[in-house]
Design a protein around this motif. Structure first.
Motif, PDB file in Angstrom:
ATOM      1  N   VAL A  11     -15.806 -18.443 -45.487  1.00 24.44           N
ATOM      2  CA  VAL A  11     -14.363 -18.211 -45.401  1.00 24.44           C
ATOM      3  C   VAL A  11     -14.089 -17.427 -44.119  1.00 24.44           C
ATOM      4  O   VAL A  11     -14.675 -16.363 -43.895  1.00 24.44           O
ATOM      5  CB  VAL A  11     -13.826 -17.429 -46.615  1.00 24.44           C
ATOM      6  CG1 VAL A  11     -12.329 -17.164 -46.450  1.00 24.44           C
ATOM      7  CG2 VAL A  11     -14.093 -18.194 -47.909  1.00 24.44           C
ATOM      8  N   LEU A  12     -13.221 -17.967 -43.296  1.00 26.19           N
ATOM      9  CA  LEU A  12     -12.879 -17.298 -42.043  1.00 26.19           C
ATOM     10  C   LEU A  12     -11.879 -16.169 -42.288  1.00 26.19           C
ATOM     11  O   LEU A  12     -11.015 -16.265 -43.160  1.00 26.19           O
ATOM     12  CB  LEU A  12     -12.291 -18.304 -41.055  1.00 26.19           C
ATOM     13  CG  LEU A  12     -13.230 -19.438 -40.620  1.00 26.19           C
ATOM     14  CD1 LEU A  12     -12.488 -20.410 -39.720  1.00 26.19           C
ATOM     15  CD2 LEU A  12     -14.453 -18.892 -39.907  1.00 26.19           C
ATOM     16  N   LYS A  13     -12.010 -15.124 -41.509  1.00 28.34           N
ATOM     17  CA  LYS A  13     -11.097 -13.982 -41.630  1.00 28.34           C
ATOM     18  C   LYS A  13      -9.760 -14.275 -40.954  1.00 28.34           C
ATOM     19  O   LYS A  13      -9.708 -14.925 -39.910  1.00 28.34           O
ATOM     20  CB  LYS A  13     -11.717 -12.743 -40.975  1.00 28.34           C
ATOM     21  CG  LYS A  13     -12.876 -12.137 -41.732  1.00 28.34           C
ATOM     22  CD  LYS A  13     -13.378 -10.891 -41.004  1.00 28.34           C
ATOM     23  CE  LYS A  13     -14.509 -10.217 -41.776  1.00 28.34           C
ATOM     24  NZ  LYS A  13     -15.023  -9.026 -41.058  1.00 28.34           N
ATOM     25  N   LYS A  14      -8.696 -13.765 -41.549  1.00 26.72           N
ATOM     26  CA  LYS A  14      -7.379 -13.842 -40.920  1.00 26.72           C
ATOM     27  C   LYS A  14      -7.342 -12.886 -39.729  1.00 26.72           C
ATOM     28  O   LYS A  14      -7.950 -11.816 -39.757  1.00 26.72           O
ATOM     29  CB  LYS A  14      -6.267 -13.447 -41.901  1.00 26.72           C
ATOM     30  CG  LYS A  14      -6.206 -14.265 -43.167  1.00 26.72           C
ATOM     31  CD  LYS A  14      -4.946 -13.949 -43.958  1.00 26.72           C
ATOM     32  CE  LYS A  14      -4.847 -12.479 -44.346  1.00 26.72           C
ATOM     33  NZ  LYS A  14      -5.887 -12.081 -45.318  1.00 26.72           N
ATOM     34  N   PRO A 141     -12.778 -25.877 -34.077  1.00 27.10           N
ATOM     35  CA  PRO A 141     -12.367 -24.980 -32.990  1.00 27.10           C
ATOM     36  C   PRO A 141     -12.682 -23.502 -33.223  1.00 27.10           C
ATOM     37  O   PRO A 141     -12.209 -22.652 -32.464  1.00 27.10           O
ATOM     38  CB  PRO A 141     -10.853 -25.197 -32.958  1.00 27.10           C
ATOM     39  CG  PRO A 141     -10.500 -25.427 -34.393  1.00 27.10           C
ATOM     40  CD  PRO A 141     -11.679 -26.145 -35.014  1.00 27.10           C
ATOM     41  N   TYR A 142     -13.458 -23.186 -34.257  1.00 22.94           N
ATOM     42  CA  TYR A 142     -13.661 -21.790 -34.633  1.00 22.94           C
ATOM     43  C   TYR A 142     -15.069 -21.303 -34.294  1.00 22.94           C
ATOM     44  O   TYR A 142     -16.009 -22.090 -34.232  1.00 22.94           O
ATOM     45  CB  TYR A 142     -13.413 -21.599 -36.133  1.00 22.94           C
ATOM     46  CG  TYR A 142     -12.076 -22.113 -36.589  1.00 22.94           C
ATOM     47  CD1 TYR A 142     -10.920 -21.373 -36.381  1.00 22.94           C
ATOM     48  CD2 TYR A 142     -11.963 -23.357 -37.213  1.00 22.94           C
ATOM     49  CE1 TYR A 142      -9.686 -21.851 -36.791  1.00 22.94           C
ATOM     50  CE2 TYR A 142     -10.737 -23.841 -37.625  1.00 22.94           C
ATOM     51  CZ  TYR A 142      -9.599 -23.087 -37.406  1.00 22.94           C
ATOM     52  OH  TYR A 142      -8.379 -23.563 -37.802  1.00 22.94           O
ATOM     53  N   LYS A 143     -15.190 -20.000 -34.117  1.00 24.46           N
ATOM     54  CA  LYS A 143     -16.494 -19.373 -33.924  1.00 24.46           C
ATOM     55  C   LYS A 143     -16.965 -18.805 -35.261  1.00 24.46           C
ATOM     56  O   LYS A 143     -16.185 -18.193 -35.992  1.00 24.46           O
ATOM     57  CB  LYS A 143     -16.404 -18.255 -32.885  1.00 24.46           C
ATOM     58  CG  LYS A 143     -16.128 -18.750 -31.468  1.00 24.46           C
ATOM     59  CD  LYS A 143     -16.099 -17.588 -30.486  1.00 24.46           C
ATOM     60  CE  LYS A 143     -15.850 -18.087 -29.061  1.00 24.46           C
ATOM     61  NZ  LYS A 143     -15.809 -16.967 -28.074  1.00 24.46           N
ATOM     62  N   TYR A 206     -13.699 -22.503 -45.053  1.00 20.42           N
ATOM     63  CA  TYR A 206     -12.311 -22.377 -45.501  1.00 20.42           C
ATOM     64  C   TYR A 206     -11.493 -21.596 -44.471  1.00 20.42           C
ATOM     65  O   TYR A 206     -11.848 -20.477 -44.094  1.00 20.42           O
ATOM     66  CB  TYR A 206     -12.255 -21.708 -46.873  1.00 20.42           C
ATOM     67  CG  TYR A 206     -12.751 -22.629 -47.961  1.00 20.42           C
ATOM     68  CD1 TYR A 206     -11.877 -23.478 -48.631  1.00 20.42           C
ATOM     69  CD2 TYR A 206     -14.107 -22.690 -48.276  1.00 20.42           C
ATOM     70  CE1 TYR A 206     -12.336 -24.349 -49.602  1.00 20.42           C
ATOM     71  CE2 TYR A 206     -14.576 -23.563 -49.251  1.00 20.42           C
ATOM     72  CZ  TYR A 206     -13.684 -24.387 -49.906  1.00 20.42           C
ATOM     73  OH  TYR A 206     -14.136 -25.261 -50.862  1.00 20.42           O
ATOM     74  N   VAL A 207     -10.414 -22.241 -44.036  1.00 17.03           N
ATOM     75  CA  VAL A 207      -9.547 -21.682 -42.999  1.00 17.03           C
ATOM     76  C   VAL A 207      -8.265 -21.159 -43.650  1.00 17.03           C
ATOM     77  O   VAL A 207      -7.574 -21.909 -44.347  1.00 17.03           O
ATOM     78  CB  VAL A 207      -9.192 -22.758 -41.951  1.00 17.03           C
ATOM     79  CG1 VAL A 207      -8.321 -22.161 -40.848  1.00 17.03           C
ATOM     80  CG2 VAL A 207     -10.458 -23.379 -41.372  1.00 17.03           C
ATOM     81  N   VAL A 229      -6.138 -17.852 -38.368  1.00 11.64           N
ATOM     82  CA  VAL A 229      -7.299 -17.426 -37.578  1.00 11.64           C
ATOM     83  C   VAL A 229      -6.946 -17.434 -36.094  1.00 11.64           C
ATOM     84  O   VAL A 229      -7.174 -16.463 -35.373  1.00 11.64           O
ATOM     85  CB  VAL A 229      -8.513 -18.346 -37.834  1.00 11.64           C
ATOM     86  CG1 VAL A 229      -9.696 -17.923 -36.959  1.00 11.64           C
ATOM     87  CG2 VAL A 229      -8.900 -18.323 -39.302  1.00 11.64           C
ATOM     88  N   ARG A 230      -6.354 -18.535 -35.651  1.00  8.97           N
ATOM     89  CA  ARG A 230      -6.024 -18.678 -34.223  1.00  8.97           C
ATOM     90  C   ARG A 230      -4.598 -18.252 -33.897  1.00  8.97           C
ATOM     91  O   ARG A 230      -4.200 -18.317 -32.734  1.00  8.97           O
ATOM     92  CB  ARG A 230      -6.243 -20.132 -33.788  1.00  8.97           C
ATOM     93  CG  ARG A 230      -7.689 -20.591 -33.849  1.00  8.97           C
ATOM     94  CD  ARG A 230      -7.824 -22.027 -33.383  1.00  8.97           C
ATOM     95  NE  ARG A 230      -7.192 -22.956 -34.322  1.00  8.97           N
ATOM     96  CZ  ARG A 230      -6.918 -24.231 -34.029  1.00  8.97           C
ATOM     97  NH1 ARG A 230      -7.201 -24.703 -32.830  1.00  8.97           N
ATOM     98  NH2 ARG A 230      -6.369 -25.014 -34.936  1.00  8.97           N
ATOM     99  N   ASN A 231      -3.824 -17.857 -34.938  1.00  8.69           N
ATOM    100  CA  ASN A 231      -2.427 -17.470 -34.734  1.00  8.69           C
ATOM    101  C   ASN A 231      -1.682 -18.593 -34.006  1.00  8.69           C
ATOM    102  O   ASN A 231      -1.040 -18.387 -32.978  1.00  8.69           O
ATOM    103  CB  ASN A 231      -2.340 -16.168 -33.938  1.00  8.69           C
ATOM    104  CG  ASN A 231      -0.926 -15.590 -33.933  1.00  8.69           C
ATOM    105  OD1 ASN A 231      -0.069 -16.024 -34.708  1.00  8.69           O
ATOM    106  ND2 ASN A 231      -0.679 -14.643 -33.053  1.00  8.69           N
TER     107      ASN A 231
END
Length: 234
Positions: A11-14, A141-143, A206-207, A229-231
């Motif tokens: 799960v990606l952090k906000k 597109p996420y790290k 999970y985004v 995540v990317r705003n």
């Protein structure tokens, strides 16, 4: 599926809070109802609800290995006075020339010999495919590192179960698409083919996405979605 693996859950952090999302939505809400380059008044568009969803991106990675023999033709150049070459038990004549080719051939130019041989081929292809929660292939597109992911992903998803969007495609279907992607078309004249597919990883990432339901003029409904995540407005 070639090999059963434990599915990784991430799960990606906000990077933005709900208050930040609300400010963005208030600023952009009229753009959803623009008509003929004209936006409605801000007071004519209302935010009906704002929810945080966790949308799954499914990633599968693996490797395809193949070992086989295939027929091939290799052309070599020989002196102009050579009529044929002997290679092992085979005899290979020079390539015949058309009348037109003979007319334009420079004296003492090289002759060509086509060798009908076999090639021993070894292929190793490794890659990853990513699917959004609808099952559409996409980019990632996420790290992923210790700073960008939640420490207790399962607990977080269970606490927000009604707002979790699971993948609409199955793991097996995603793996089959990866196999087809890695396995390139082969020549029909192949023998002694041995092949193997190695599944390396399946992950559900999970985004967090803020989704606002808006009501505009004439009670038209619109959705404004923000990647938390990317705003970024999706």
């Amino acid at each position: 599926m070639s090999k059963k693996l434990e599915v990784k859950t991430i799960v990606l952090k906000k990077t933005i809070k709900e208050q930040d999302a609300s400010v963005i939505i208030e600023d952009k809400k009229t753009s959803l109802f623009k008509k003929l380059l004209k936006k409605p008044k801000r007071e004519d568009v209302h935010v009906h609800s704002l929810n945080l969803y966790y949308e799954c991106m499914l990633t599968v990675s693996g490797k395809y290995i193949a070992d086989y023999y295939r027929k091939a033709t290799h052309t070599i150049s020989v002196d102009s006075n050579v009529q044929e070459i002997v290679f092992g038990d085979g005899v290979f004549p020079i390539r015949s020339k058309s009348t037109l080719q003979k007319a334009f051939t420079v004296a003492r130019s090289k002759n060509k010999v086509d060798l009908q041989l076999e090639e021993h081929v070894f292929i190793e292809e490794e890659n990853e495919l990513v699917f959004d929660h609808h099952g559409t292939e996409t980019k990632f597109p996420y790290k992923i590192n210790s700073k960008t992911i939640e420490n207790y992903p399962q607990r977080l998803l269970e606490e927000n179960l009604s707002n979790v969007k699971k993948p609409e495609t199955t793991h097996d279907a995603a793996v089959e698409k990866l196999k087809a992607f890695l396995k390139k078309p082969m020549d029909p004249d192949v023998r002694k083919l041995t092949e193997e597919f190695v599944l390396k990883e399946i992950a559900e990432v999970y985004v967090p996405v803020f989704e606002a339901r808006l009501i505009g003029p004439n009670k038209k409904i619109g959705l404004l979605r923000i990647d938390a995540v990317r705003n970024k407005i999706l």
